[in-house]
Write an enzyme that holds these catalytic residues in place. Structure first.
Site, PDB file in Angstrom:
ATOM      1  N   THR A   1       2.878  31.481  14.359  1.00  0.00           N
ATOM      2  CA  THR A   1       2.792  30.546  15.484  1.00  0.00           C
ATOM      3  C   THR A   1       3.428  31.102  16.758  1.00  0.00           C
ATOM      4  O   THR A   1       4.367  31.907  16.693  1.00  0.00           O
ATOM      5  CB  THR A   1       3.523  29.234  15.099  1.00  0.00           C
ATOM      6  OG1 THR A   1       3.689  28.438  16.264  1.00  0.00           O
ATOM      7  CG2 THR A   1       4.903  29.495  14.527  1.00  0.00           C
TER       8      THR A   1
ATOM      9  N   TYR B   1      11.226  25.063  12.901  1.00  0.00           N
ATOM     10  CA  TYR B   1       9.837  25.429  12.581  1.00  0.00           C
ATOM     11  C   TYR B   1       9.568  26.880  12.978  1.00  0.00           C
ATOM     12  O   TYR B   1       9.121  27.700  12.159  1.00  0.00           O
ATOM     13  CB  TYR B   1       8.870  24.473  13.302  1.00  0.00           C
ATOM     14  CG  TYR B   1       7.439  24.949  13.265  1.00  0.00           C
ATOM     15  CD1 TYR B   1       6.785  25.140  12.052  1.00  0.00           C
ATOM     16  CD2 TYR B   1       6.742  25.222  14.446  1.00  0.00           C
ATOM     17  CE1 TYR B   1       5.465  25.589  12.015  1.00  0.00           C
ATOM     18  CE2 TYR B   1       5.434  25.664  14.423  1.00  0.00           C
ATOM     19  CZ  TYR B   1       4.804  25.854  13.204  1.00  0.00           C
ATOM     20  OH  TYR B   1       3.513  26.305  13.166  1.00  0.00           O
TER      21      TYR B   1
END
Ligand code: UDP
Length: 322
Positions: free
Chosen positions: A115, A139
Protein backbone atom coordinates in the site's frame (compact mmCIF):
# COMPACT_ATOMS: atom_id res chain seq x y z
CA UNK A 1 -0.28 -22.30 -14.11
CA UNK A 2 -1.67 -23.14 -10.65
CA UNK A 3 -2.20 -20.08 -8.48
CA UNK A 4 -3.44 -19.77 -4.90
CA UNK A 5 -5.29 -16.53 -4.13
CA UNK A 6 -5.51 -15.90 -0.41
CA UNK A 7 -8.41 -13.50 0.11
CA UNK A 8 -9.90 -14.29 -3.29
CA UNK A 9 -13.45 -13.52 -2.15
CA UNK A 10 -12.68 -9.87 -1.34
CA UNK A 11 -12.94 -6.78 -3.52
CA UNK A 12 -9.54 -6.97 -5.21
CA UNK A 13 -9.22 -10.75 -4.79
CA UNK A 14 -12.47 -11.55 -6.59
CA UNK A 15 -11.51 -9.45 -9.61
CA UNK A 16 -8.08 -11.10 -9.54
CA UNK A 17 -9.53 -14.63 -9.48
CA UNK A 18 -11.74 -13.76 -12.43
CA UNK A 19 -8.77 -12.42 -14.42
CA UNK A 20 -6.60 -15.45 -13.62
CA UNK A 21 -9.43 -17.70 -14.73
CA UNK A 22 -9.74 -15.81 -18.01
CA UNK A 23 -5.98 -16.17 -18.50
CA UNK A 24 -6.35 -19.94 -18.29
CA UNK A 25 -4.85 -20.41 -14.82
CA UNK A 26 -6.03 -23.07 -12.43
CA UNK A 27 -7.06 -20.92 -9.44
CA UNK A 28 -7.80 -21.84 -5.85
CA UNK A 29 -9.26 -19.27 -3.47
CA UNK A 30 -8.62 -19.51 0.26
CA UNK A 31 -10.88 -17.13 2.19
CA UNK A 32 -12.55 -17.25 5.60
CA UNK A 33 -15.42 -15.04 4.36
CA UNK A 34 -14.94 -12.70 7.32
CA UNK A 35 -15.37 -9.85 4.87
CA UNK A 36 -15.43 -11.51 1.46
CA UNK A 37 -18.37 -13.05 -0.37
CA UNK A 38 -18.60 -16.64 -1.60
CA UNK A 39 -20.68 -15.60 -4.61
CA UNK A 40 -17.90 -13.22 -5.71
CA UNK A 41 -15.59 -16.15 -6.49
CA UNK A 42 -16.48 -16.74 -10.12
CA UNK A 43 -13.70 -19.16 -11.12
CA UNK A 44 -11.77 -22.12 -9.80
CA UNK A 45 -11.89 -23.94 -6.47
CA UNK A 46 -12.95 -22.37 -3.22
CA UNK A 47 -11.70 -23.35 0.24
CA UNK A 48 -13.23 -21.68 3.26
CA UNK A 49 -10.64 -21.25 5.98
CA UNK A 50 -8.44 -18.80 7.81
CA UNK A 51 -4.92 -18.33 6.52
CA UNK A 52 -3.71 -17.96 10.11
CA UNK A 53 -4.44 -21.66 10.63
CA UNK A 54 -1.36 -23.68 9.67
CA UNK A 55 -3.32 -26.93 9.23
CA UNK A 56 -5.62 -25.18 6.73
CA UNK A 57 -2.62 -23.76 4.89
CA UNK A 58 -0.82 -27.10 4.75
CA UNK A 59 -3.91 -28.86 3.41
CA UNK A 60 -4.47 -26.24 0.69
CA UNK A 61 -0.82 -25.85 -0.30
CA UNK A 62 -0.37 -29.62 -0.59
CA UNK A 63 -2.44 -29.35 -3.80
CA UNK A 64 0.70 -27.86 -5.38
CA UNK A 65 1.00 -24.29 -6.73
CA UNK A 66 3.41 -22.33 -8.87
CA UNK A 67 2.66 -19.10 -7.01
CA UNK A 68 0.48 -17.45 -4.39
CA UNK A 69 -1.13 -14.03 -4.27
CA UNK A 70 -1.97 -12.58 -0.88
CA UNK A 71 -4.94 -10.22 -0.73
CA UNK A 72 -6.35 -11.07 2.71
CA UNK A 73 -5.50 -8.02 4.78
CA UNK A 74 -7.23 -5.72 7.16
CA UNK A 75 -7.18 -2.33 5.48
CA UNK A 76 -8.77 0.36 7.65
CA UNK A 77 -6.32 2.95 8.89
CA UNK A 78 -8.55 4.22 11.72
CA UNK A 79 -9.27 0.72 12.99
CA UNK A 80 -5.55 -0.08 12.91
CA UNK A 81 -4.93 2.81 15.31
CA UNK A 82 -7.69 1.56 17.65
CA UNK A 83 -6.82 -2.15 17.39
CA UNK A 84 -3.18 -2.53 16.37
CA UNK A 85 -3.12 -6.10 17.76
CA UNK A 86 -5.62 -7.17 15.12
CA UNK A 87 -3.51 -5.61 12.36
CA UNK A 88 -0.15 -6.97 13.48
CA UNK A 89 -1.63 -10.44 14.03
CA UNK A 90 -3.43 -10.71 10.70
CA UNK A 91 -1.25 -8.62 8.42
CA UNK A 92 2.13 -9.62 9.87
CA UNK A 93 2.03 -12.80 12.01
CA UNK A 94 -0.40 -14.71 9.80
CA UNK A 95 1.37 -13.55 6.66
CA UNK A 96 4.71 -14.83 7.99
CA UNK A 97 2.93 -18.13 8.70
CA UNK A 98 1.76 -18.20 5.10
CA UNK A 99 5.35 -17.68 3.93
CA UNK A 100 6.56 -20.51 6.19
CA UNK A 101 3.88 -22.86 4.86
CA UNK A 102 4.72 -21.90 1.26
CA UNK A 103 8.42 -22.53 1.82
CA UNK A 104 7.65 -25.89 3.44
CA UNK A 105 5.74 -26.89 0.29
CA UNK A 106 8.35 -25.43 -2.07
CA UNK A 107 6.09 -22.64 -3.38
CA UNK A 108 8.49 -19.74 -3.84
CA UNK A 109 6.67 -17.10 -5.92
CA UNK A 110 4.62 -14.56 -4.02
CA UNK A 111 2.63 -11.49 -5.01
CA UNK A 112 2.01 -9.27 -2.00
CA UNK A 113 -0.63 -6.57 -1.88
CA UNK A 114 1.03 -3.61 -0.22
CA UNK A 115 0.00 0.00 0.00
CA UNK A 116 0.89 3.65 -0.43
CA UNK A 117 0.41 3.82 3.35
CA UNK A 118 3.91 2.33 3.72
CA UNK A 119 5.27 5.73 2.65
CA UNK A 120 3.57 7.87 5.31
CA UNK A 121 3.46 11.64 4.77
CA UNK A 122 4.58 12.42 1.22
CA UNK A 123 7.91 14.17 1.03
CA UNK A 124 7.29 14.74 -2.68
CA UNK A 125 4.65 13.79 -5.25
CA UNK A 126 4.20 11.90 -7.46
CA UNK A 127 5.76 9.22 -5.25
CA UNK A 128 8.08 6.71 -6.86
CA UNK A 129 9.63 3.58 -5.34
CA UNK A 130 12.60 5.58 -3.98
CA UNK A 131 10.37 7.65 -1.73
CA UNK A 132 11.30 7.02 1.96
CA UNK A 133 8.99 4.54 3.70
CA UNK A 134 7.97 6.06 7.04
CA UNK A 135 4.42 4.86 7.73
CA UNK A 136 2.36 6.89 10.19
CA UNK A 137 -0.15 4.26 11.32
CA UNK A 138 -0.19 0.56 12.31
CA UNK A 139 -1.78 -0.44 8.99
CA UNK A 140 1.11 1.04 6.99
CA UNK A 141 3.67 -0.35 9.44
CA UNK A 142 2.17 -3.85 9.24
CA UNK A 143 2.53 -3.83 5.46
CA UNK A 144 6.05 -2.42 5.55
CA UNK A 145 7.14 -5.13 8.01
CA UNK A 146 6.11 -7.79 5.52
CA UNK A 147 7.86 -5.97 2.68
CA UNK A 148 11.04 -5.99 4.78
CA UNK A 149 10.62 -9.66 5.69
CA UNK A 150 10.20 -10.51 2.01
CA UNK A 151 13.48 -8.77 1.13
CA UNK A 152 15.23 -10.79 3.85
CA UNK A 153 13.57 -14.05 2.74
CA UNK A 154 14.80 -13.47 -0.79
CA UNK A 155 18.38 -12.90 0.42
CA UNK A 156 18.34 -15.90 2.78
CA UNK A 157 16.08 -18.41 1.03
CA UNK A 158 15.79 -17.22 -2.57
CA UNK A 159 12.07 -16.67 -1.93
CA UNK A 160 10.86 -14.46 -4.82
CA UNK A 161 8.18 -11.85 -4.43
CA UNK A 162 6.66 -8.75 -5.92
CA UNK A 163 5.21 -6.09 -3.62
CA UNK A 164 2.50 -4.02 -5.29
CA UNK A 165 1.78 -0.76 -3.52
CA UNK A 166 -1.73 0.29 -4.36
CA UNK A 167 -2.80 3.88 -4.25
CA UNK A 168 -6.65 4.10 -4.32
CA UNK A 169 -8.23 0.97 -5.80
CA UNK A 170 -11.61 1.86 -7.30
CA UNK A 171 -14.14 0.95 -9.97
CA UNK A 172 -15.61 -2.45 -10.78
CA UNK A 173 -15.71 -5.18 -13.36
CA UNK A 174 -16.84 -3.38 -16.58
CA UNK A 175 -19.56 -6.04 -17.02
CA UNK A 176 -20.78 -5.37 -13.43
CA UNK A 177 -20.43 -9.00 -12.38
CA UNK A 178 -18.22 -7.91 -9.47
CA UNK A 179 -17.69 -4.73 -7.48
CA UNK A 180 -16.88 -3.21 -4.12
CA UNK A 181 -18.92 -4.65 -1.21
CA UNK A 182 -17.25 -3.69 2.05
CA UNK A 183 -19.26 -3.75 5.24
CA UNK A 184 -18.99 -1.20 6.69
CA UNK A 185 -18.08 0.74 3.55
CA UNK A 186 -15.47 3.42 4.23
CA UNK A 187 -14.20 4.26 0.73
CA UNK A 188 -15.07 7.47 -1.01
CA UNK A 189 -16.33 6.35 -4.42
CA UNK A 190 -18.79 3.65 -3.25
CA UNK A 191 -20.06 5.98 -0.51
CA UNK A 192 -20.58 8.80 -3.02
CA UNK A 193 -22.47 6.44 -5.33
CA UNK A 194 -24.60 5.10 -2.49
CA UNK A 195 -25.53 8.72 -1.80
CA UNK A 196 -26.38 9.14 -5.50
CA UNK A 197 -28.59 6.04 -5.52
CA UNK A 198 -30.36 7.04 -2.31
CA UNK A 199 -28.96 4.15 -0.26
CA UNK A 200 -27.33 6.86 1.89
CA UNK A 201 -28.59 10.31 2.75
CA UNK A 202 -25.35 12.02 1.67
CA UNK A 203 -21.59 12.06 1.79
CA UNK A 204 -19.35 13.68 4.41
CA UNK A 205 -16.33 15.50 3.05
CA UNK A 206 -13.52 14.98 5.54
CA UNK A 207 -11.77 18.36 5.58
CA UNK A 208 -11.92 21.37 3.26
CA UNK A 209 -8.89 23.12 4.69
CA UNK A 210 -6.11 21.08 3.08
CA UNK A 211 -3.35 22.77 1.11
CA UNK A 212 -4.86 21.77 -2.26
CA UNK A 213 -6.60 23.91 -4.93
CA UNK A 214 -10.13 23.27 -3.60
CA UNK A 215 -9.11 22.42 -0.03
CA UNK A 216 -10.10 18.72 -0.22
CA UNK A 217 -7.72 15.74 -0.25
CA UNK A 218 -6.22 14.54 -3.50
CA UNK A 219 -5.90 10.82 -4.30
CA UNK A 220 -4.80 8.72 -7.25
CA UNK A 221 -7.71 6.41 -8.16
CA UNK A 222 -6.79 3.29 -10.08
CA UNK A 223 -9.25 0.98 -11.77
CA UNK A 224 -9.49 -2.47 -10.23
CA UNK A 225 -8.99 -4.14 -13.62
CA UNK A 226 -5.77 -2.18 -14.17
CA UNK A 227 -4.60 -3.15 -10.70
CA UNK A 228 -5.29 -6.82 -11.42
CA UNK A 229 -3.52 -6.55 -14.79
CA UNK A 230 -0.41 -5.38 -12.91
CA UNK A 231 -0.64 -8.47 -10.67
CA UNK A 232 -0.86 -10.70 -13.71
CA UNK A 233 2.20 -9.06 -15.30
CA UNK A 234 4.09 -9.28 -12.00
CA UNK A 235 3.26 -12.97 -11.76
CA UNK A 236 4.51 -13.61 -15.28
CA UNK A 237 7.71 -11.73 -14.49
CA UNK A 238 8.33 -13.91 -11.42
CA UNK A 239 7.62 -17.07 -13.41
CA UNK A 240 10.22 -15.96 -15.98
CA UNK A 241 12.76 -15.88 -13.16
CA UNK A 242 13.02 -12.10 -12.75
CA UNK A 243 14.25 -10.64 -9.46
CA UNK A 244 12.00 -9.66 -6.58
CA UNK A 245 10.61 -6.14 -7.02
CA UNK A 246 8.31 -3.50 -5.59
CA UNK A 247 6.05 -1.30 -7.71
CA UNK A 248 3.84 1.69 -6.99
CA UNK A 249 0.51 1.41 -8.79
CA UNK A 250 -1.55 4.46 -9.67
CA UNK A 251 -2.44 6.54 -12.72
CA UNK A 252 -0.20 9.47 -11.82
CA UNK A 253 -3.19 11.85 -11.77
CA UNK A 254 -4.63 13.16 -8.54
CA UNK A 255 -8.30 14.02 -8.07
CA UNK A 256 -9.72 15.88 -5.10
CA UNK A 257 -12.66 14.61 -3.05
CA UNK A 258 -14.73 17.46 -4.53
CA UNK A 259 -13.71 16.47 -8.07
CA UNK A 260 -14.79 12.89 -7.36
CA UNK A 261 -18.20 14.15 -6.17
CA UNK A 262 -18.56 16.48 -9.21
CA UNK A 263 -17.63 13.68 -11.62
CA UNK A 264 -20.04 11.29 -9.88
CA UNK A 265 -22.85 13.85 -10.30
CA UNK A 266 -22.06 14.07 -14.03
CA UNK A 267 -21.87 10.29 -14.48
CA UNK A 268 -25.03 9.52 -12.52
CA UNK A 269 -27.06 12.60 -13.42
CA UNK A 270 -28.02 12.79 -9.72
CA UNK A 271 -27.46 15.50 -7.13
CA UNK A 272 -25.28 14.20 -4.30
CA UNK A 273 -25.97 15.79 -0.90
CA UNK A 274 -22.72 16.84 0.79
CA UNK A 275 -21.99 17.56 4.45
CA UNK A 276 -18.73 19.15 5.54
CA UNK A 277 -16.97 17.18 8.27
CA UNK A 278 -13.68 17.49 10.16
CA UNK A 279 -10.47 15.99 8.80
CA UNK A 280 -10.08 12.23 9.25
CA UNK A 281 -7.02 11.22 11.28
CA UNK A 282 -4.02 10.11 9.27
CA UNK A 283 -5.13 11.51 5.88
CA UNK A 284 -2.26 13.14 3.96
CA UNK A 285 -3.34 16.04 1.71
CA UNK A 286 -2.10 14.50 -1.52
CA UNK A 287 -1.16 10.94 -2.55
CA UNK A 288 -0.22 10.47 -6.19
CA UNK A 289 1.83 7.60 -7.62
CA UNK A 290 4.71 7.67 -10.02
CA UNK A 291 4.23 4.28 -11.71
CA UNK A 292 6.86 4.58 -14.41
CA UNK A 293 8.77 1.61 -13.02
CA UNK A 294 5.76 -0.70 -13.50
CA UNK A 295 5.22 0.68 -17.00
CA UNK A 296 8.88 0.33 -17.95
CA UNK A 297 9.69 -3.01 -16.33
CA UNK A 298 6.36 -4.85 -16.51
CA UNK A 299 4.99 -3.17 -19.64
CA UNK A 300 1.94 -2.19 -17.58
CA UNK A 301 -0.47 0.10 -19.41
CA UNK A 302 -3.63 1.15 -17.54
CA UNK A 303 -6.73 0.78 -19.75
CA UNK A 304 -9.21 2.72 -17.62
CA UNK A 305 -7.23 5.70 -16.36
CA UNK A 306 -10.08 8.16 -16.79
CA UNK A 307 -11.89 9.01 -13.52
CA UNK A 308 -15.30 9.16 -15.22
CA UNK A 309 -14.83 5.61 -16.54
CA UNK A 310 -13.79 4.35 -13.10
CA UNK A 311 -16.89 5.95 -11.57
CA UNK A 312 -19.10 4.76 -14.45
CA UNK A 313 -18.13 1.13 -13.79
CA UNK A 314 -18.61 1.53 -10.05
CA UNK A 315 -22.02 3.11 -10.77
CA UNK A 316 -23.10 0.15 -12.93
CA UNK A 317 -22.24 -2.09 -9.99
CA UNK A 318 -23.99 0.16 -7.46
CA UNK A 319 -27.07 0.30 -9.70
CA UNK A 320 -27.12 -3.51 -9.75
CA UNK A 321 -26.36 -3.93 -6.04
CA UNK A 322 -28.70 -1.17 -4.88
N1 UDP B 1 -13.31 10.64 2.24
C1 UDP B 1 -14.31 11.57 2.51
N2 UDP B 1 -15.51 11.10 2.95
C2 UDP B 1 -15.77 9.78 3.13
C3 UDP B 1 -14.76 8.84 2.82
C4 UDP B 1 -13.53 9.30 2.38
O1 UDP B 1 -14.11 12.78 2.37
O2 UDP B 1 -16.89 9.44 3.56
C5 UDP B 1 -12.00 11.11 1.75
C6 UDP B 1 -10.84 10.68 2.61
O3 UDP B 1 -10.64 11.61 3.65
C7 UDP B 1 -9.69 10.66 1.60
C8 UDP B 1 -10.38 10.28 0.29
O4 UDP B 1 -11.77 10.53 0.49
O5 UDP B 1 -9.16 11.95 1.45
C9 UDP B 1 -10.20 8.81 -0.06
O6 UDP B 1 -10.54 8.03 1.07
P1 UDP B 1 -10.74 6.47 1.00
O7 UDP B 1 -11.19 6.02 2.36
O8 UDP B 1 -11.63 6.13 -0.16
O9 UDP B 1 -9.30 5.88 0.65
P2 UDP B 1 -7.88 6.08 1.39
O10 UDP B 1 -7.25 7.29 0.73
O11 UDP B 1 -8.11 6.24 2.84
O12 UDP B 1 -7.16 4.82 1.05
Amino acid sequence: MKVLVVGGAGYIGSHMVQMLGHQGCSVTTLDDLSSGHRDAVLCGDFVQGNFGDRAVLDAVLSRGFHAAMHLASFIQVGESVQHPDKYYRNNVTYTLGLLDAMRAQGVGNFIFSSTAATFGEPQYTPMDERHPQQPINPYGRSKLMVEQALADYDRAYGFKSVCLRYFNAAGADPEARLGERHDPETHLIPLVLQAASGRRSGISVFGRDYDTPDGTCIRDYIHIQDLCAAHWLALQSLMKGDDSQSYNLGNGHGFSVQEVIDTAEQVTGRKIPVVNAPRRDGDPARLVADSRKARDQLGWQPQYADLATIIEHAWQWESRAG
